[in-house]
Design an enzyme around this catalytic site. Structure first.
Site, PDB file in Angstrom:
ATOM      1  N   LYS A 180      -0.465  -7.122  12.761  1.00 20.74           N
ATOM      2  CA  LYS A 180      -1.685  -6.150  12.296  1.00 20.74           C
ATOM      3  C   LYS A 180      -2.958  -6.481  12.970  1.00 20.74           C
ATOM      4  CE  LYS A 180      -3.805  -4.700   7.902  1.00 20.74           C
ATOM      5  NZ  LYS A 180      -3.720  -4.800   6.342  1.00 20.74           N
ATOM      6  N   THR A 226       0.992  -1.379  -0.030  1.00 23.56           N
ATOM      7  CA  THR A 226       0.129  -0.107  -0.024  1.00 23.56           C
ATOM      8  C   THR A 226       0.878   1.572   0.134  1.00 23.56           C
ATOM      9  OG1 THR A 226      -1.901  -1.007   1.159  1.00 23.56           O
ATOM     10  CG2 THR A 226      -1.896   1.348   1.162  1.00 23.56           C
ATOM     11  N   TYR A 267      -7.687   1.094  -3.856  1.00 26.20           N
ATOM     12  CA  TYR A 267      -6.795   1.406  -4.591  1.00 26.20           C
ATOM     13  C   TYR A 267      -5.881   0.190  -5.081  1.00 26.20           C
ATOM     14  CZ  TYR A 267      -4.505  -0.003  -0.167  1.00 26.20           C
ATOM     15  OH  TYR A 267      -4.270  -0.996   0.759  1.00 26.20           O
ATOM     16  N   GLU A 307      -3.690 -27.479  28.331  1.00 28.56           N
ATOM     17  CA  GLU A 307      -5.067 -27.970  27.500  1.00 28.56           C
ATOM     18  C   GLU A 307      -5.049 -29.308  27.075  1.00 28.56           C
ATOM     19  OE1 GLU A 307      -6.344 -28.366  24.418  1.00 28.56           O
ATOM     20  OE2 GLU A 307      -8.386 -28.313  25.070  1.00 28.56           O
ATOM     21  N   THR A 343       1.301  -4.242   4.383  1.00 26.89           N
ATOM     22  CA  THR A 343       0.829  -4.639   5.660  1.00 26.89           C
ATOM     23  C   THR A 343       0.164  -5.941   6.058  1.00 26.89           C
ATOM     24  OG1 THR A 343      -1.283  -3.480   5.498  1.00 26.89           O
ATOM     25  CG2 THR A 343       0.553  -2.014   6.168  1.00 26.89           C
ATOM     26  N   ASP A 344      -0.018  -6.706   4.923  1.00 34.07           N
ATOM     27  CA  ASP A 344      -0.830  -7.948   5.139  1.00 34.07           C
ATOM     28  C   ASP A 344       0.376  -8.929   5.785  1.00 34.07           C
ATOM     29  OD1 ASP A 344      -3.381  -7.010   4.416  1.00 34.07           O
ATOM     30  OD2 ASP A 344      -3.528  -8.146   2.646  1.00 34.07           O
TER      31      ASP A 344
END
Length: 353
Positions: free
Chosen positions: A189, A36, A50, A310, A116-117
């Site tokens: 993110k 981006t 975009y 767990e 950013t992904d």
């Protein structure tokens, strides 16, 4: 004689005057990969609509004249892609280029522009495998440069400032976004439409404000120069896949990944990496076939998986991802499995990194 002396003085003075503005400043290389921060849209009012990876690195640099006051900056276009398309091969190519550059005496810091992904995955990968204490700073943006209130310009300016700073050395790979300095190991993110998208569950290492760094804590986990991993000794990453746990989950994905050759599967469990009783038999069977099972959590911030709390991990010979989210656990497993296939060694690595 007097005329010769005056002529020499004039020549010296002239040579001083024509020195470039960045003389004596740190040398920073910007490695551009797209995303981006290199995106462009047709409408300034659209911050989420975009095309990513359109603006080349030379134009990004030319758009911030103030960079010349901070460092001698040059750029390289390594890739021009949206980061969701990053592969293991892209990670290796980028890592080896970073490693080569930080070995050069005329390089003081590295900035990587990135979508950013998957920025957090690349940051953590470099944090594990690049053997240098020189600042390596990843940066992106949540809005393209064509949008109103675009954040990429200031983010990139801050990143160059940090990469040029001596006080950023030895702190591992950093992510400079929204005035915060986060560890590449911790940061993720968390939001996809706000400029404050990147957060660490344990808080930022510091802030960068008007070109000055303010530090508040240091990373505790092993990284860069203290890492046992070296990008120059890695030619391929191990195939590791992620399967998502949820209500009514079945074992289809796990079996399919194993059939396709996965050496490890990150189980993205609920809560404390919980595993449905419908899935446990398959995971035990796959472990018996040599596939490593690594329990992580899809709790968004601060998912912390306790060993044997767990599931009986010791009995099943499974590994827990500690506080790493699934995507970071995949990165660590893919790197670690280039060195060992021993589950106890893998667990040690997850505790230490």
């Amino acid at each position: 004689m007097l005329n010769r002396f005056l002529s020499r003085c004039l020549l010296i003075a002239a040579s001083v005057v024509v020195l470039p503005a960045f003389a004596g400043k740190p040398n920073v290389v910007i490695l551009a990969t797209g995303g981006t921060i290199a995106g462009a849209g047709a409408d300034a009012a659209k911050s989420a609509t975009y095309q990513a990876a359109k603006v080349p690195v030379d134009k990004l640099i030319a758009g911030i004249p103030a960079l010349a006051d901070v460092a001698q900056v040059r750029g390289e276009q390594v890739f021009q892609i949206a980061s969701e398309s990053f592969t293991n091969e892209h990670l290796l190519t980028l890592g080896k280029r970073v490693s080569a550059l930080v070995k050069q005496a005329d390089v003081d810091g590295i900035v990587v522009t990135h979508g950013t992904d998957t920025l957090e995955e690349t940051a953590y990968f470099l944090n594990l495998v690049v053997k240098s204490d020189k600042p390596i700073v990843l940066v992106g943006s949540m809005r393209p440069g064509t949008a109103m209130s675009a954040d990429g310009t200031l983010n990139l300016f801050n990143a160059v400032n940090v990469a040029a700073s001596k006080d950023a050395r030895g702190k591992g790979v950093l992510v400079a976004m929204n005035d915060e300095l986060n560890s590449g190991r911790d940061v993720s993110k968390m939001v996809n439409i706000k400029t404050e998208a990147f957060k660490s569950p344990w808080g930022p290492l510091g802030m960068v404000v008007e070109g000055k760094n303010y530090w508040f804590r240091l990373p505790a986990k092993r990284h860069t120069v203290n890492s046992e991993f070296d990008i120059d000794q890695i030619d391929a990453l191990a195939p590791v896949e992620i399967a998502y746990g949820h209500g009514n989950v079945g074992d289809t994905a796990y079996r399919a990944f194993a059939a396709k050759g996965a050496k490890a599967i990150i189980h993205t469990g609920t809560g404390n990496g919980s595993v449905s009783n419908r899935v446990v038999p398959a995971l035990r069977e796959l472990r018996g076939q040599g596939v490593h099972i690594i329990r992580s959590s899809h709790v968004n911030a601060g998912g912390f998986v306790l060993r044997n709390a767990e599931q009986p991990d010791d009995q099943y010979d499974w590994v827990v991802a500690h506080d790493l989210n699934p995507q970071k656990a995949r990165i660590l497993a893919a790197v670690a499995l280039t060195r060992t296939q021993d589950s106890k060694e893998l667990q040690r690595i997850f505790w230490e990194y």
